[in-house]
Design a protein around this motif. Structure first.
Motif, PDB file in Angstrom:
ATOM      1  N   ASN A 156      42.032  48.843  50.529  1.00 16.10           N
ATOM      2  CA  ASN A 156      43.433  48.572  50.828  1.00 16.10           C
ATOM      3  C   ASN A 156      43.553  47.525  51.930  1.00 16.10           C
ATOM      4  O   ASN A 156      44.651  47.163  52.323  1.00 16.10           O
ATOM      5  N   GLY A 157      42.424  47.024  52.432  1.00 19.01           N
ATOM      6  CA  GLY A 157      42.441  46.020  53.494  1.00 19.01           C
ATOM      7  C   GLY A 157      43.156  46.553  54.728  1.00 19.01           C
ATOM      8  O   GLY A 157      42.922  47.673  55.134  1.00 19.01           O
ATOM      9  N   ASP A 158      44.038  45.755  55.293  1.00 19.70           N
ATOM     10  CA  ASP A 158      44.776  46.180  56.475  1.00 19.70           C
ATOM     11  C   ASP A 158      46.160  46.735  56.140  1.00 19.70           C
ATOM     12  O   ASP A 158      46.954  47.005  57.036  1.00 19.70           O
ATOM     13  N   ARG A 159      46.446  46.890  54.853  1.00 21.31           N
ATOM     14  CA  ARG A 159      47.745  47.440  54.476  1.00 21.31           C
ATOM     15  C   ARG A 159      47.782  48.929  54.766  1.00 21.31           C
ATOM     16  O   ARG A 159      46.817  49.648  54.551  1.00 21.31           O
TER      17      ARG A 159
ATOM     18  N   LYS B 265      29.713  40.535  41.451  1.00 22.81           N
ATOM     19  CA  LYS B 265      30.462  41.672  41.975  1.00 22.81           C
ATOM     20  C   LYS B 265      31.949  41.425  41.801  1.00 22.81           C
ATOM     21  O   LYS B 265      32.403  40.281  41.734  1.00 22.81           O
ATOM     22  N   ILE B 266      32.725  42.518  41.750  1.00 24.47           N
ATOM     23  CA  ILE B 266      34.175  42.443  41.618  1.00 24.47           C
ATOM     24  C   ILE B 266      34.818  43.126  42.817  1.00 24.47           C
ATOM     25  O   ILE B 266      34.438  44.236  43.186  1.00 24.47           O
ATOM     26  N   GLY B 267      35.786  42.467  43.409  1.00 23.86           N
ATOM     27  CA  GLY B 267      36.536  43.028  44.523  1.00 23.86           C
ATOM     28  C   GLY B 267      37.999  43.184  44.161  1.00 23.86           C
ATOM     29  O   GLY B 267      38.590  42.299  43.543  1.00 23.86           O
ATOM     30  N   ILE B 268      38.576  44.285  44.522  1.00 27.07           N
ATOM     31  CA  ILE B 268      40.021  44.496  44.432  1.00 27.07           C
ATOM     32  C   ILE B 268      40.483  44.703  45.863  1.00 27.07           C
ATOM     33  O   ILE B 268      40.105  45.678  46.507  1.00 27.07           O
ATOM     34  N   GLY B 269      41.241  43.741  46.375  1.00 30.96           N
ATOM     35  CA  GLY B 269      41.690  43.789  47.763  1.00 30.96           C
ATOM     36  C   GLY B 269      40.714  43.150  48.737  1.00 30.96           C
ATOM     37  O   GLY B 269      40.907  43.216  49.934  1.00 30.96           O
ATOM     38  N   THR B 270      39.645  42.551  48.242  1.00 30.55           N
ATOM     39  CA  THR B 270      38.653  41.918  49.108  1.00 30.55           C
ATOM     40  C   THR B 270      38.028  40.714  48.405  1.00 30.55           C
ATOM     41  O   THR B 270      37.899  40.717  47.180  1.00 30.55           O
ATOM     42  N   ASN B 271      37.662  39.706  49.192  1.00 30.37           N
ATOM     43  CA  ASN B 271      36.931  38.571  48.632  1.00 30.37           C
ATOM     44  C   ASN B 271      35.453  38.635  49.015  1.00 30.37           C
ATOM     45  O   ASN B 271      34.721  37.672  48.860  1.00 30.37           O
ATOM     46  N   ALA B 272      35.018  39.795  49.529  1.00 31.92           N
ATOM     47  CA  ALA B 272      33.616  40.005  49.886  1.00 31.92           C
ATOM     48  C   ALA B 272      33.165  41.378  49.387  1.00 31.92           C
ATOM     49  O   ALA B 272      32.852  42.276  50.175  1.00 31.92           O
TER      50      ALA B 272
ATOM     51  N   VAL C 213      42.585  36.202  41.764  1.00 39.03           N
ATOM     52  CA  VAL C 213      43.980  36.358  41.369  1.00 39.03           C
ATOM     53  C   VAL C 213      44.737  36.864  42.583  1.00 39.03           C
ATOM     54  O   VAL C 213      44.357  37.874  43.184  1.00 39.03           O
ATOM     55  N   GLU C 214      45.814  36.160  42.955  1.00 36.60           N
ATOM     56  CA  GLU C 214      46.658  36.574  44.082  1.00 36.60           C
ATOM     57  C   GLU C 214      47.870  37.342  43.573  1.00 36.60           C
ATOM     58  O   GLU C 214      48.332  37.132  42.469  1.00 36.60           O
ATOM     59  N   SER C 215      48.384  38.229  44.439  1.00 35.52           N
ATOM     60  CA  SER C 215      49.672  38.869  44.206  1.00 35.52           C
ATOM     61  C   SER C 215      50.585  38.489  45.367  1.00 35.52           C
ATOM     62  O   SER C 215      50.164  37.786  46.288  1.00 35.52           O
ATOM     63  N   SER C 216      51.809  38.972  45.360  1.00 32.57           N
ATOM     64  CA  SER C 216      52.738  38.590  46.430  1.00 32.57           C
ATOM     65  C   SER C 216      52.312  39.141  47.785  1.00 32.57           C
ATOM     66  O   SER C 216      52.700  38.608  48.814  1.00 32.57           O
ATOM     67  N   GLY C 217      51.489  40.200  47.809  1.00 32.17           N
ATOM     68  CA  GLY C 217      51.089  40.781  49.088  1.00 32.17           C
ATOM     69  C   GLY C 217      49.600  40.787  49.352  1.00 32.17           C
ATOM     70  O   GLY C 217      49.143  41.323  50.359  1.00 32.17           O
ATOM     71  N   ASP C 218      48.816  40.221  48.441  1.00 40.42           N
ATOM     72  CA  ASP C 218      47.363  40.271  48.614  1.00 40.42           C
ATOM     73  C   ASP C 218      46.728  39.011  48.037  1.00 40.42           C
ATOM     74  O   ASP C 218      46.792  38.772  46.824  1.00 40.42           O
ATOM     75  N   ALA C 219      46.111  38.225  48.895  1.00 39.79           N
ATOM     76  CA  ALA C 219      45.453  36.989  48.457  1.00 39.79           C
ATOM     77  C   ALA C 219      44.236  37.283  47.589  1.00 39.79           C
ATOM     78  O   ALA C 219      43.776  36.423  46.841  1.00 39.79           O
ATOM     79  N   ASN C 220      43.698  38.487  47.686  1.00 44.55           N
ATOM     80  CA  ASN C 220      42.509  38.872  46.917  1.00 44.55           C
ATOM     81  C   ASN C 220      42.792  40.113  46.078  1.00 44.55           C
ATOM     82  O   ASN C 220      42.033  41.067  46.095  1.00 44.55           O
ATOM     83  N   MET C 221      43.905  40.078  45.358  1.00 44.53           N
ATOM     84  CA  MET C 221      44.260  41.227  44.524  1.00 44.53           C
ATOM     85  C   MET C 221      43.131  41.552  43.549  1.00 44.53           C
ATOM     86  O   MET C 221      42.795  42.707  43.329  1.00 44.53           O
ATOM     87  N   PHE C 222      42.519  40.509  42.969  1.00 44.60           N
ATOM     88  CA  PHE C 222      41.379  40.665  42.071  1.00 44.60           C
ATOM     89  C   PHE C 222      40.448  39.489  42.329  1.00 44.60           C
ATOM     90  O   PHE C 222      40.866  38.343  42.286  1.00 44.60           O
ATOM     91  N   PHE C 223      39.180  39.784  42.627  1.00 42.97           N
ATOM     92  CA  PHE C 223      38.240  38.733  42.991  1.00 42.97           C
ATOM     93  C   PHE C 223      36.917  38.955  42.268  1.00 42.97           C
ATOM     94  O   PHE C 223      36.357  40.060  42.303  1.00 42.97           O
TER      95      PHE C 223
END
Length: 181
Positions: free
Chosen positions: A50-53, A34-41, A17-27
């Motif tokens: 928070n990735g690079d934000r 496994k489940i990622g929030i802010g990561t696809n790995a 699921v993408e958001s306006s500021g994160d391509a991997n908001m929910f993965f």
């Protein structure tokens, strides 16, 4: 029945699921469960970043009129055949690791809950250990709160230790320190 199921056959398919500021908001990593929030790995069952934000990574529990509780439940054995924790079993760990220039393998500090005797019949004697890191790869125990309420600093032995006695105004007129022998 009003429910929506994604990937009902259990195929090795990812879901994102993408958001306006994160391509991997929910993965959801379908192949590695496994489940990622802010990561696809995601590196663990649940991985939040928070990735690079330039924002803090926060998890918030909010409650109105009730206590927000962060609870962990531990059983040895398996989900279908749970068994009691035995003496020495680590029940929970809150661990802090920091980037050392290469990886996150350096443990900076930890708070651990450990069974101090076998758990059974509504009895769960445990101690809380506080670990810090002076210069080694792993944090080591520096302080312990025993099942009996003794605070041990620099030792895990309960005999011959200087224990601080907390004095509450009006409840105790004895000295503030006592030595256990």
């Amino acid at each position: 029945n009003g429910s929506v199921i994604f990937n009902d056959p259990g195929n090795d398919r990812d879901f994102r699921v993408e958001s306006s500021g994160d391509a991997n908001m929910f993965f959801v990593d379908g192949g590695n469960n496994k489940i990622g929030i802010g990561t696809n790995a995601p590196a663990d069952l649940l991985h939040v970043t928070n990735g690079d934000r330039a924002v803090d990574t926060r998890i918030q529990l909010q409650s109105f009129g009730q206590l927000p509780i962060f609870s962990t439940l531990f059983a040895a054995g398996t989900q279908s055949s749970p068994t009691v924790a035995t003496s020495g079993t680590e029940l929970m760990r809150y661990n802090i690791s920091s980037w050392d220039g290469t990886d996150y393998s350096q443990s900076a500090a930890a708070i651990r809950i450990v069974a101090s005797a076998d758990h059974a019949d509504n009895s769960a004697p445990s101690f809380m250990a506080f670990d810090t890191n002076s210069t080694t790869r792993l944090a080591t125990e520096k302080m312990r709160l025993t099942k009996d309420g003794q605070l041990l600093i620099g030792t895990t032995a309960t005999q011959g230790v200087l224990n601080t006695k907390v004095q509450q105004e009006g409840l105790d007129s004895t000295a503030g320190y006592s030595t256990t022998r």
